[in-house]
Design a protein around this motif. Structure first.
Motif, PDB file in Angstrom:
ATOM      1  N   GLN A  48       0.452  28.658  -6.144  1.00 55.58           N
ATOM      2  CA  GLN A  48       1.066  27.499  -6.680  1.00 55.58           C
ATOM      3  C   GLN A  48       0.965  26.223  -6.280  1.00 55.58           C
ATOM      4  OE1 GLN A  48       5.320  29.269  -6.119  1.00 55.58           O
ATOM      5  NE2 GLN A  48       5.478  29.349  -8.342  1.00 55.58           N
ATOM      6  N   GLN A  49       0.768  25.907  -4.916  1.00 54.76           N
ATOM      7  CA  GLN A  49       0.376  24.861  -4.206  1.00 54.76           C
ATOM      8  C   GLN A  49      -0.820  24.394  -4.507  1.00 54.76           C
ATOM      9  OE1 GLN A  49       1.441  24.772   0.020  1.00 54.76           O
ATOM     10  NE2 GLN A  49       3.396  25.570  -0.289  1.00 54.76           N
ATOM     11  N   GLU A  50      -1.585  25.119  -4.457  1.00 55.13           N
ATOM     12  CA  GLU A  50      -3.187  25.064  -4.941  1.00 55.13           C
ATOM     13  C   GLU A  50      -3.351  24.447  -6.531  1.00 55.13           C
ATOM     14  OE1 GLU A  50      -6.884  24.146  -4.571  1.00 55.13           O
ATOM     15  OE2 GLU A  50      -5.668  24.647  -3.126  1.00 55.13           O
ATOM     16  N   ALA A  51      -2.490  25.153  -7.338  1.00 52.01           N
ATOM     17  CA  ALA A  51      -2.658  24.741  -8.684  1.00 52.01           C
ATOM     18  C   ALA A  51      -2.054  23.458  -8.790  1.00 52.01           C
ATOM     19  CB  ALA A  51      -1.698  25.724  -9.539  1.00 52.01           C
ATOM     20  N   ILE A  52      -1.042  23.000  -8.076  1.00 55.73           N
ATOM     21  CA  ILE A  52      -0.255  21.833  -8.251  1.00 55.73           C
ATOM     22  C   ILE A  52      -1.130  20.772  -7.574  1.00 55.73           C
ATOM     23  CG2 ILE A  52       1.548  20.217  -7.266  1.00 55.73           C
ATOM     24  CD1 ILE A  52       3.355  22.820  -7.645  1.00 55.73           C
ATOM     25  N   ARG A  53      -2.041  21.142  -6.576  1.00 53.22           N
ATOM     26  CA  ARG A  53      -2.834  20.164  -5.826  1.00 53.22           C
ATOM     27  C   ARG A  53      -3.991  19.708  -7.137  1.00 53.22           C
ATOM     28  NH1 ARG A  53      -2.672  23.637  -1.420  1.00 53.22           N
ATOM     29  NH2 ARG A  53      -1.410  22.686   0.270  1.00 53.22           N
ATOM     30  N   LYS A  54      -4.168  20.681  -7.793  1.00 50.50           N
ATOM     31  CA  LYS A  54      -5.282  20.425  -8.746  1.00 50.50           C
ATOM     32  C   LYS A  54      -4.909  19.476  -9.898  1.00 50.50           C
ATOM     33  CE  LYS A  54      -7.993  24.551  -8.136  1.00 50.50           C
ATOM     34  NZ  LYS A  54      -8.590  25.644  -8.634  1.00 50.50           N
ATOM     35  N   ILE A  55      -3.206  19.523 -10.134  1.00 50.71           N
ATOM     36  CA  ILE A  55      -2.899  18.706 -11.383  1.00 50.71           C
ATOM     37  C   ILE A  55      -2.846  17.244 -10.654  1.00 50.71           C
ATOM     38  CG2 ILE A  55      -0.669  18.265 -12.558  1.00 50.71           C
ATOM     39  CD1 ILE A  55      -0.305  21.278 -12.517  1.00 50.71           C
ATOM     40  N   VAL A  56      -2.235  16.932  -9.573  1.00 52.50           N
ATOM     41  CA  VAL A  56      -2.024  15.885  -8.788  1.00 52.50           C
ATOM     42  C   VAL A  56      -3.131  15.287  -8.334  1.00 52.50           C
ATOM     43  CG1 VAL A  56      -0.631  14.743  -6.939  1.00 52.50           C
ATOM     44  CG2 VAL A  56       0.590  16.679  -8.342  1.00 52.50           C
ATOM     45  N   LEU A  57      -3.619  15.581  -7.559  1.00 53.89           N
ATOM     46  CA  LEU A  57      -5.013  15.062  -6.659  1.00 53.89           C
ATOM     47  C   LEU A  57      -6.481  15.077  -7.760  1.00 53.89           C
ATOM     48  CD1 LEU A  57      -4.323  16.609  -3.087  1.00 53.89           C
ATOM     49  CD2 LEU A  57      -3.485  14.476  -4.312  1.00 53.89           C
ATOM     50  N   VAL A  58      -6.317  14.534  -9.062  1.00 55.03           N
ATOM     51  CA  VAL A  58      -7.267  14.475  -9.758  1.00 55.03           C
ATOM     52  C   VAL A  58      -8.112  13.290  -8.962  1.00 55.03           C
ATOM     53  CG1 VAL A  58      -6.322  15.554 -11.497  1.00 55.03           C
ATOM     54  CG2 VAL A  58      -6.250  13.050 -11.232  1.00 55.03           C
ATOM     55  N   PRO A 103      -4.108   8.334 -13.297  1.00 58.08           N
ATOM     56  CA  PRO A 103      -4.314   9.700 -12.688  1.00 58.08           C
ATOM     57  C   PRO A 103      -4.510   9.562 -11.139  1.00 58.08           C
ATOM     58  CG  PRO A 103      -5.624   9.603 -14.563  1.00 58.08           C
ATOM     59  CD  PRO A 103      -5.134   8.196 -14.329  1.00 58.08           C
ATOM     60  N   SER A 104      -5.029   8.529 -10.671  1.00 55.60           N
ATOM     61  CA  SER A 104      -5.536   8.745  -9.269  1.00 55.60           C
ATOM     62  C   SER A 104      -4.128   7.996  -8.385  1.00 55.60           C
ATOM     63  CB  SER A 104      -6.554   7.775  -9.063  1.00 55.60           C
ATOM     64  OG  SER A 104      -6.474   6.269  -9.580  1.00 55.60           O
ATOM     65  N   VAL A 137       0.872  -1.086  -0.007  1.00 53.98           N
ATOM     66  CA  VAL A 137       0.152  -0.074   0.120  1.00 53.98           C
ATOM     67  C   VAL A 137       0.881   1.137  -0.232  1.00 53.98           C
ATOM     68  CG1 VAL A 137      -1.720   1.340   1.321  1.00 53.98           C
ATOM     69  CG2 VAL A 137      -1.678  -1.178   1.205  1.00 53.98           C
ATOM     70  N   TYR A 138       0.731   2.141  -1.081  1.00 57.23           N
ATOM     71  CA  TYR A 138       1.632   3.234  -1.185  1.00 57.23           C
ATOM     72  C   TYR A 138       1.088   4.208  -0.259  1.00 57.23           C
ATOM     73  CZ  TYR A 138       4.101   0.537  -4.841  1.00 57.23           C
ATOM     74  OH  TYR A 138       4.629  -0.118  -5.477  1.00 57.23           O
ATOM     75  N   GLY A 139       1.968   5.251   0.170  1.00 60.51           N
ATOM     76  CA  GLY A 139       1.631   6.228   1.017  1.00 60.51           C
ATOM     77  C   GLY A 139       0.896   7.590   0.545  1.00 60.51           C
ATOM     78  N   GLU A 140       1.210   8.689   1.027  1.00 59.43           N
ATOM     79  CA  GLU A 140       0.742   9.850   0.739  1.00 59.43           C
ATOM     80  C   GLU A 140       0.936  10.427  -0.679  1.00 59.43           C
ATOM     81  OE1 GLU A 140      -1.481  11.457   2.867  1.00 59.43           O
ATOM     82  OE2 GLU A 140      -1.178   9.734   4.214  1.00 59.43           O
ATOM     83  N   ARG A 141       0.222  11.273  -1.131  1.00 65.78           N
ATOM     84  CA  ARG A 141       0.415  11.633  -2.761  1.00 65.78           C
ATOM     85  C   ARG A 141       1.004  13.152  -3.044  1.00 65.78           C
ATOM     86  NH1 ARG A 141      -4.903  11.105  -5.776  1.00 65.78           N
ATOM     87  NH2 ARG A 141      -3.384  11.284  -7.530  1.00 65.78           N
ATOM     88  N   LEU A 142       1.029  13.841  -1.774  1.00 65.39           N
ATOM     89  CA  LEU A 142       1.787  15.118  -2.043  1.00 65.39           C
ATOM     90  C   LEU A 142       2.483  15.759  -0.865  1.00 65.39           C
ATOM     91  CD1 LEU A 142       1.418  17.166  -4.325  1.00 65.39           C
ATOM     92  CD2 LEU A 142      -0.436  18.300  -3.119  1.00 65.39           C
ATOM     93  N   HIS A 143       3.656  16.342  -1.169  1.00 64.23           N
ATOM     94  CA  HIS A 143       4.353  16.913  -0.012  1.00 64.23           C
ATOM     95  C   HIS A 143       4.969  18.215  -0.489  1.00 64.23           C
ATOM     96  CE1 HIS A 143       6.657  17.024   3.563  1.00 64.23           C
ATOM     97  NE2 HIS A 143       7.846  17.435   2.923  1.00 64.23           N
ATOM     98  N   PHE A 144       4.884  19.198   0.213  1.00 61.83           N
ATOM     99  CA  PHE A 144       5.601  20.591   0.009  1.00 61.83           C
ATOM    100  C   PHE A 144       6.543  20.866   1.054  1.00 61.83           C
ATOM    101  CE2 PHE A 144       1.171  21.372  -1.953  1.00 61.83           C
ATOM    102  CZ  PHE A 144       1.759  21.370  -3.297  1.00 61.83           C
ATOM    103  N   GLU A 145       7.914  21.051   0.836  1.00 64.67           N
ATOM    104  CA  GLU A 145       8.959  21.421   1.823  1.00 64.67           C
ATOM    105  C   GLU A 145       9.276  22.866   1.588  1.00 64.67           C
ATOM    106  OE1 GLU A 145      11.665  20.002   5.043  1.00 64.67           O
ATOM    107  OE2 GLU A 145       9.935  19.010   3.962  1.00 64.67           O
ATOM    108  N   HIS A 146       8.984  23.940   2.201  1.00 65.14           N
ATOM    109  CA  HIS A 146       9.393  25.243   1.724  1.00 65.14           C
ATOM    110  C   HIS A 146      10.931  25.436   2.104  1.00 65.14           C
ATOM    111  CE1 HIS A 146       9.241  29.362   0.791  1.00 65.14           C
ATOM    112  NE2 HIS A 146       9.812  29.662   2.015  1.00 65.14           N
ATOM    113  N   ARG A 147      11.618  26.006   1.349  1.00 67.21           N
ATOM    114  CA  ARG A 147      13.136  26.466   1.477  1.00 67.21           C
ATOM    115  C   ARG A 147      13.522  27.430   0.471  1.00 67.21           C
ATOM    116  NH1 ARG A 147      17.947  21.867   1.671  1.00 67.21           N
ATOM    117  NH2 ARG A 147      16.661  20.924   3.303  1.00 67.21           N
TER     118      ARG A 147
END
Length: 430
Positions: free
Chosen positions: A420-430, A405-406, A229-239
């Motif tokens: 930007q994070q919201e736009a990426i969420r829409k691309i990844v979390l379809v 996609p899922s 079972v694979y894990g979470e789908r999205l991670h942002f690390e600010h730097r």
């Protein structure tokens, strides 16, 4: 042609004779790595890899070891992975006896002194800091923690600060007893034919590898997931970085999957060289990045297929969107893989394989690691035939199976804002 034999002391030996050269690469593989560590042991397999070079019974200090190897102009090192650890020496064939002696000392006679453990902790911490200071490398760690969450593949091979601080001499000794018994080791000797096939090689190995109080190792299969079972789908690390680095991808195939050549060709086509789709579309046509490449990884029960890139933070969303679209176009029919692309990828992969196999070190590592993980070896002639036999339908079918996609996941490190994070969420979390 390689040969496999089991020695009387339980060790397995792989011989790979090569004509026309005067060198030998000797590698000792252990069927253990970070995924087999308990939570309290995180980083122990890698820490042990460091510690054996701090001194052995015959070579009590690092200086003794390094001077011995330097005196014959040889190269030696080691590495730790999720499912395997290796120690190696590359030398002139006439120095094989000494290479075997040194490797035997490292694997069976390491001192692991408390005072050396204390000093090496600092080295491990600095290695951690080095990777943390390299955003692209550190993002690989972050991605694995997210992608393989809940399994032994998720944690950092280097371990965690708290576990490294608590590691004791007894921990190392127990790990050696558990995982470094003869039945869990493989020795590969690749190089000058006459040296590799010599009748006295077994006696030399037996003399150099002296096992004391080593247990029968636990079954690696106990640590494999039956239904991964694979894990979470999205991670942002600010730097605050000049580039934003991302890795994206999908669950891939395992190391036991027979479609390894199919995936390798698919990876070349999408992002494996300078004429690949990702390189041409993301870098050359749009100027969105400096580096971008496809990536694959395979383990006993899981795998990964995707890409990594370092991009201008201001163009991050566009870069992610274009990269994902390039993968999706493989499956939608919009830009399916062509026969011409497949032929070009076959030629590229075959040519690279031939070049790599001209190195005895590459031979030892590739044959040995494959046998270590799957109990099989695919020789270069078989691999070339397998690559040539892959059909366009097989490539297209695997692309359609993996690029769902899922199932897409993404990790990034760098400068991002909420938009930007919201736009990426829409691309990844379809």
């Amino acid at each position: 042609m390689y040969q496999i034999e089991k020695l009387n002391n339980g060790l397995q030996l792989m011989r790979i004779p090569v004509t026309g050269i005067e060198s030998v690469s000797t590698v000792v593989f252990a069927r253990t790595g970070s995924r087999y560590e308990k939570q309290s042991q995180y980083g122990l397999a890698h820490f042990l890899e460091h510690m054996v070079f701090k001194g052995t019974k015959l070579y009590p200090t690092t200086k003794d070891l390094s001077e011995t190897v330097d005196s014959i102009g040889a190269q030696f090192n080691a590495f730790t992975g999720e499912e395997g650890t290796a120690f190696y020496i590359r030398s002139a064939s006439k120095n094989l006896d000494l290479s075997l002696q040194v490797l035997g000392q490292l694997v069976t006679q390491a001192l692991i002194l408390p005072e050396e453990i204390e000093k090496e902790r600092g080295v491990i911490f600095e290695e951690m800091h080095m990777y943390e200071d390299q955003p692209a490398s550190y993002n690989s760690i972050l991605f694995n923690q997210m992608f393989y969450a809940g399994s032994g593949l998720a944690h950092n091979i280097l371990g965690e600060t708290q576990t490294i601080k608590k590691t004791t001499q007894e921990d190392f000794q127990e790990f050696l007893k558990t995982w470094y018994g003869p039945d869990n080791l493989l020795i590969v000797v690749a190089g000058k034919k006459e040296t590799v096939l010599a009748n006295d090689l077994v006696d030399k190995i037996t003399h150099s590898f002296i096992f004391e109080d080593r247990k029968a190792h636990p079954s690696q299969k106990n640590s494999w997931e039956k239904n991964f079972v694979y894990g979470e789908r999205l991670h942002f690390e600010h730097r605050q970085t000049e580039q934003t680095h991302f890795i994206l991808g999908w669950p891939g195939i395992t190391s036991f999957d027979q479609r390894e050549n199919v995936l390798a060709l698919l990876s070349v086509i999408i992002g494996g060289n300078m004429s690949s789709r990702l390189f041409l579309q993301v870098r050359e046509q749009r100027g969105l990045c400096y580096y971008i490449n496809s990536q694959t990884d395979s383990f006993a029960d899981a795998g990964f297929f995707g890409a990594a890139a370092g991009v201008n933070p201001e163009k991050l969303v566009e870069a992610v969107r274009v990269t994902v679209d390039q993968f999706k176009q493989l499956t939608t029919g919009e830009q399916a893989v062509t026969e011409a692309e497949l032929i070009k990828a076959k030629n590229y992969l075959s040519g690279n394989l031939v070049l790599a196999q001209e190195s005895t070190h590459n031979l030892a590592l590739s044959y040995g690691m494959r046998y270590l993980l799957t109990d099989k070896v695919v020789e270069i002639e078989q691999r070339l035939k397998g690559i040539a036999a892959v059909s366009l339908a097989e490539v297209q079918a695997l692309a359609a199976e993996l690029i769902q996609p899922s199932s897409l996941r993404l990790s990034l490190i760098g400068q991002t804002n909420e938009q930007q994070q919201e736009a990426i969420r829409k691309i990844v979390l379809v």
